[in-house]
Scaffold this active site. Structure first.
Site, PDB file in Angstrom:
ATOM      1  N   LYS A 166       0.957  -1.158  -0.216  1.00  0.00           N
ATOM      2  CA  LYS A 166       0.096   0.013  -0.011  1.00  0.00           C
ATOM      3  C   LYS A 166       0.865   1.301  -0.021  1.00  0.00           C
ATOM      4  O   LYS A 166       0.500   2.459   0.291  1.00  0.00           O
ATOM      5  CB  LYS A 166      -0.929   0.138   1.221  1.00  0.00           C
ATOM      6  CG  LYS A 166      -2.008  -1.096   1.423  1.00  0.00           C
ATOM      7  CD  LYS A 166      -2.743  -1.349  -0.107  1.00  0.00           C
ATOM      8  CE  LYS A 166      -2.597  -2.555  -0.771  1.00  0.00           C
ATOM      9  NZ  LYS A 166      -2.964  -2.623  -2.141  1.00  0.00           N
ATOM     10  N   SER A 167       2.079   1.223  -0.507  1.00  0.00           N
ATOM     11  CA  SER A 167       2.994   2.221  -0.564  1.00  0.00           C
ATOM     12  C   SER A 167       2.970   3.009  -1.961  1.00  0.00           C
ATOM     13  O   SER A 167       3.537   3.873  -2.214  1.00  0.00           O
ATOM     14  CB  SER A 167       4.343   1.900  -0.308  1.00  0.00           C
ATOM     15  OG  SER A 167       4.580   1.288   1.138  1.00  0.00           O
ATOM     16  N   GLY A 168       2.012   2.455  -2.537  1.00  0.00           N
ATOM     17  CA  GLY A 168       2.116   2.968  -4.348  1.00  0.00           C
ATOM     18  C   GLY A 168       2.865   1.961  -5.151  1.00  0.00           C
ATOM     19  O   GLY A 168       3.281   2.350  -6.213  1.00  0.00           O
TER      20      GLY A 168
ATOM     21  N   HIS B 106       7.818  -7.360  -1.888  1.00  0.00           N
ATOM     22  CA  HIS B 106       7.790  -6.499  -0.717  1.00  0.00           C
ATOM     23  C   HIS B 106       8.610  -7.189   0.388  1.00  0.00           C
ATOM     24  O   HIS B 106       8.500  -6.654   1.509  1.00  0.00           O
ATOM     25  CB  HIS B 106       6.148  -7.047  -0.221  1.00  0.00           C
ATOM     26  CG  HIS B 106       5.259  -6.402  -0.870  1.00  0.00           C
ATOM     27  ND1 HIS B 106       5.017  -5.258  -1.509  1.00  0.00           N
ATOM     28  CD2 HIS B 106       3.960  -6.970  -1.254  1.00  0.00           C
ATOM     29  CE1 HIS B 106       3.870  -4.937  -1.967  1.00  0.00           C
ATOM     30  NE2 HIS B 106       3.408  -6.061  -2.066  1.00  0.00           N
TER      31      HIS B 106
ATOM     32  N   THR C  45       1.631  -0.196  -7.211  1.00  0.00           N
ATOM     33  CA  THR C  45       0.940  -0.435  -8.651  1.00  0.00           C
ATOM     34  C   THR C  45       1.403   0.779  -9.221  1.00  0.00           C
ATOM     35  O   THR C  45       1.873   0.628 -10.609  1.00  0.00           O
ATOM     36  CB  THR C  45      -0.650  -0.528  -8.449  1.00  0.00           C
ATOM     37  OG1 THR C  45      -0.791  -1.160  -7.203  1.00  0.00           O
ATOM     38  CG2 THR C  45      -1.205  -0.748  -9.776  1.00  0.00           C
ATOM     39  N   TRP C  46       1.532   2.024  -9.030  1.00  0.00           N
ATOM     40  CA  TRP C  46       1.852   3.007  -9.455  1.00  0.00           C
ATOM     41  C   TRP C  46       3.427   3.074  -9.963  1.00  0.00           C
ATOM     42  O   TRP C  46       3.656   3.434 -11.103  1.00  0.00           O
ATOM     43  CB  TRP C  46       1.583   4.414  -8.665  1.00  0.00           C
ATOM     44  CG  TRP C  46       1.799   5.685  -9.217  1.00  0.00           C
ATOM     45  CD1 TRP C  46       1.543   5.929 -10.853  1.00  0.00           C
ATOM     46  CD2 TRP C  46       1.724   6.954  -8.711  1.00  0.00           C
ATOM     47  NE1 TRP C  46       1.535   7.226 -10.805  1.00  0.00           N
ATOM     48  CE2 TRP C  46       1.682   7.888  -9.881  1.00  0.00           C
ATOM     49  CE3 TRP C  46       1.980   7.512  -7.529  1.00  0.00           C
ATOM     50  CZ2 TRP C  46       1.667   9.351  -9.449  1.00  0.00           C
ATOM     51  CZ3 TRP C  46       1.932   8.748  -7.083  1.00  0.00           C
ATOM     52  CH2 TRP C  46       2.058   9.679  -8.095  1.00  0.00           C
TER      53      TRP C  46
ATOM     54  N   LYS D  50      -8.522   5.507  -3.691  1.00  0.00           N
ATOM     55  CA  LYS D  50      -8.480   6.949  -3.793  1.00  0.00           C
ATOM     56  C   LYS D  50      -7.257   7.592  -4.481  1.00  0.00           C
ATOM     57  O   LYS D  50      -7.146   8.646  -5.222  1.00  0.00           O
ATOM     58  CB  LYS D  50      -8.654   7.646  -2.534  1.00  0.00           C
ATOM     59  CG  LYS D  50     -10.150   7.513  -1.976  1.00  0.00           C
ATOM     60  CD  LYS D  50     -10.240   8.429  -0.675  1.00  0.00           C
ATOM     61  CE  LYS D  50     -11.677   8.882  -0.290  1.00  0.00           C
ATOM     62  NZ  LYS D  50     -11.851   9.634   0.733  1.00  0.00           N
TER      63      LYS D  50
HETATM   64  P1  A3P Z   1      -5.404   4.383  -1.062  1.00  0.00           P
HETATM   65  O1  A3P Z   1      -5.890   3.000  -0.679  1.00  0.00           O
HETATM   66  O2  A3P Z   1      -4.918   5.575  -0.130  1.00  0.00           O
HETATM   67  O3  A3P Z   1      -6.150   4.945  -2.223  1.00  0.00           O
HETATM   68  P2  A3P Z   1      -0.002  -0.713  -3.789  1.00  0.00           P
HETATM   69  O4  A3P Z   1      -0.195  -0.076  -5.144  1.00  0.00           O
HETATM   70  O5  A3P Z   1       1.213  -0.743  -3.171  1.00  0.00           O
HETATM   71  O6  A3P Z   1      -0.924  -1.670  -3.456  1.00  0.00           O
HETATM   72  O7  A3P Z   1      -0.916   0.715  -3.149  1.00  0.00           O
HETATM   73  C1  A3P Z   1      -2.186   0.915  -3.305  1.00  0.00           C
HETATM   74  C2  A3P Z   1      -2.421   2.555  -2.974  1.00  0.00           C
HETATM   75  O8  A3P Z   1      -2.109   3.196  -4.266  1.00  0.00           O
HETATM   76  C3  A3P Z   1      -3.943   2.778  -3.092  1.00  0.00           C
HETATM   77  O9  A3P Z   1      -4.132   3.868  -2.041  1.00  0.00           O
HETATM   78  C4  A3P Z   1      -4.249   2.881  -4.372  1.00  0.00           C
HETATM   79  O10 A3P Z   1      -5.445   3.888  -4.438  1.00  0.00           O
HETATM   80  C5  A3P Z   1      -2.872   4.016  -4.803  1.00  0.00           C
HETATM   81  N1  A3P Z   1      -2.777   3.945  -6.027  1.00  0.00           N
HETATM   82  C6  A3P Z   1      -2.922   3.035  -7.224  1.00  0.00           C
HETATM   83  N2  A3P Z   1      -2.631   3.283  -8.470  1.00  0.00           N
HETATM   84  C7  A3P Z   1      -2.242   4.565  -8.128  1.00  0.00           C
HETATM   85  C8  A3P Z   1      -1.789   5.464  -8.984  1.00  0.00           C
HETATM   86  N3  A3P Z   1      -1.713   5.176 -10.520  1.00  0.00           N
HETATM   87  N4  A3P Z   1      -1.395   6.908  -8.716  1.00  0.00           N
HETATM   88  C9  A3P Z   1      -1.458   6.830  -7.296  1.00  0.00           C
HETATM   89  N5  A3P Z   1      -1.915   6.305  -6.487  1.00  0.00           N
HETATM   90  C10 A3P Z   1      -2.420   5.078  -6.894  1.00  0.00           C
END
Ligand code: A3P
Length: 319
Positions: A67-69, A131, A71-72, A286
């Site tokens: 959940k640190s971003g 991770h 996917t991005w 979000k």
């Molecule tokens: P939130 O739950 O605060 O919205 P991970 O990718 O490490 O699982 O983290 C998921 C978090 O990154 C979620 O945060 C998700 O909405 C956010 N996220 C996913 N894709 C993103 C993107 N393209 N840009 C910014 N945030 C993104």
């Protein structure tokens, strides 16, 4: 995916019976291995990864605590490193039809499914994600010059994101976790691949020791100054953008392709599933900084701030 997998070897059962255990957020039990908490299915993957993975100096490993971003970071890194083959503005770009977790797999999950996977067909630079905390990475990663990119996120938003994600993953019959209950666990360090603080510090310290090989990024910086971070990544990967690419607006194209809005509205990410069984849409909620304000009480926020201040004291790392 059966995160508590009952089809495990006697050797694995013997190992876990000697490890500390606690309550998981998604399944009943997690085990602590080398100081960090794992689901059993995942831990089997970590063990095979440690035993069999051969890092190459040209490898790129994207590391996060969940959940640190991730996917991005995966999407951006895939777009940058494959841009000769796949033009980032192309309508046929692989990111349009595939979730980033398919294009850049978590290497320990590959090992969890297949203890001896064949990575020989992957062209260099090989792009993987993990991770796994620094201490538990395979020796071949510790001893190679492969590049590690670590992305961290402030613990309050990370906790809120993880709380929502875990409830989406929990089997229905188990019901949802209450925020208070998992907050206690998080503060005690009991979260998937946690303790969060030790995970972050492991890579922060390594980035100070080996800045050429370990790049440390923050989700919040990526949100605030995405262009700077994307250029930094391209340079770190050894493929900085050319003047011509800059003129064509490559940075903006990468950011557009990988934005929360674009990715979360793709058919594949609205309807698709990962091979591990998770819904792709669970990775998009979000995508904002500061959403914790809508979920945490003032006491919770203060407690997390105090723990963070204490744990990071003297490290030079701040949120
Ligand atoms: P939130 O739950 O605060 O919205 P991970 O990718 O490490 O699982 O983290 C998921 C978090 O990154 C979620 O945060 C998700 O909405 C956010 N996220 C996913 N894709 C993103 C993107 N393209 N840009 C910014 N945030 C993104």
């Amino acid at each position: 995916k059966d995160l508590q997998n009952s089809q495990v070897s006697q050797e694995f059962k013997d190992l876990t019976s000697s490890l500390p255990k606690n309550r998981g957020w998604v399944v009943p039990v997690v085990h602590q291995y080398q100081g960090f908490w794992h689901y059993d299915w995942q831990l089997q993957g970590v063990l095979s990864y440690q035993k069999h993975f051969q890092a190459q100096d040209t490898d790129i490993l994207l590391v996060t605590t969940p959940k640190s971003g991730t996917t991005w970071l995966k999407a951006i890194s895939f777009a940058i490193t494959n841009r000769i083959q796949y033009h980032v503005a192309s309508r046929d770009h692989p990111l349009i039809k595939n979730n980033p977790h398919v294009l850049v797999p978590f290497v320990e999950y590959v090992y969890a499914d297949n203890p001896i996977p064949d990575f020989s067909a992957i062209p260099s630079p090989r792009l993987f994600a993990t991770h796994v905390p620094y201490v538990s990475l395979p020796d071949s990663v510790h001893n190679s010059n492969c590049k590690l990119v670590y992305m961290c996120r402030n613990p309050k938003d990370l906790f809120v994101s993880l709380f929502h994600f875990a409830n989406k993953l929990r089997p229905q019959h188990m019901g949802a976790n209450s925020m208070e209950e998992v907050f206690e666990l998080f503060c005690e360090g009991v979260s998937v691949y946690g303790p969060y603080w030790e995970h972050v510090l492991g890579f922060w310290n390594e980035s100070l020791r080996r800045p050429k090989e370990v790049l440390f990024l923050k989700y919040e910086d990526m949100k605030a100054q995405p262009g700077i971070q994307v250029r930094k990544l391209a340079e770190f990967y050894g493929c900085p953008f050319t003047a011509e690419e800059e003129k064509e607006g490559i940075v903006e194209s990468v950011l557009k392709l990988c934005s929360f809005e674009s990715l979360s509205n793709l058919e594949v990410n609205k309807e698709g599933y990962l091979p591990t069984g998770q819904m792709n849409k669970a990775f998009f909620r979000k995508g904002e900084v500061g959403d914790w304000k809508n979920h945490l009480t003032a006491e919770m926020a203060e407690r997390l701030d105090m723990i963070t201040e204490h744990k990071f004291e003297g490290s030079g790392l701040k949120f």
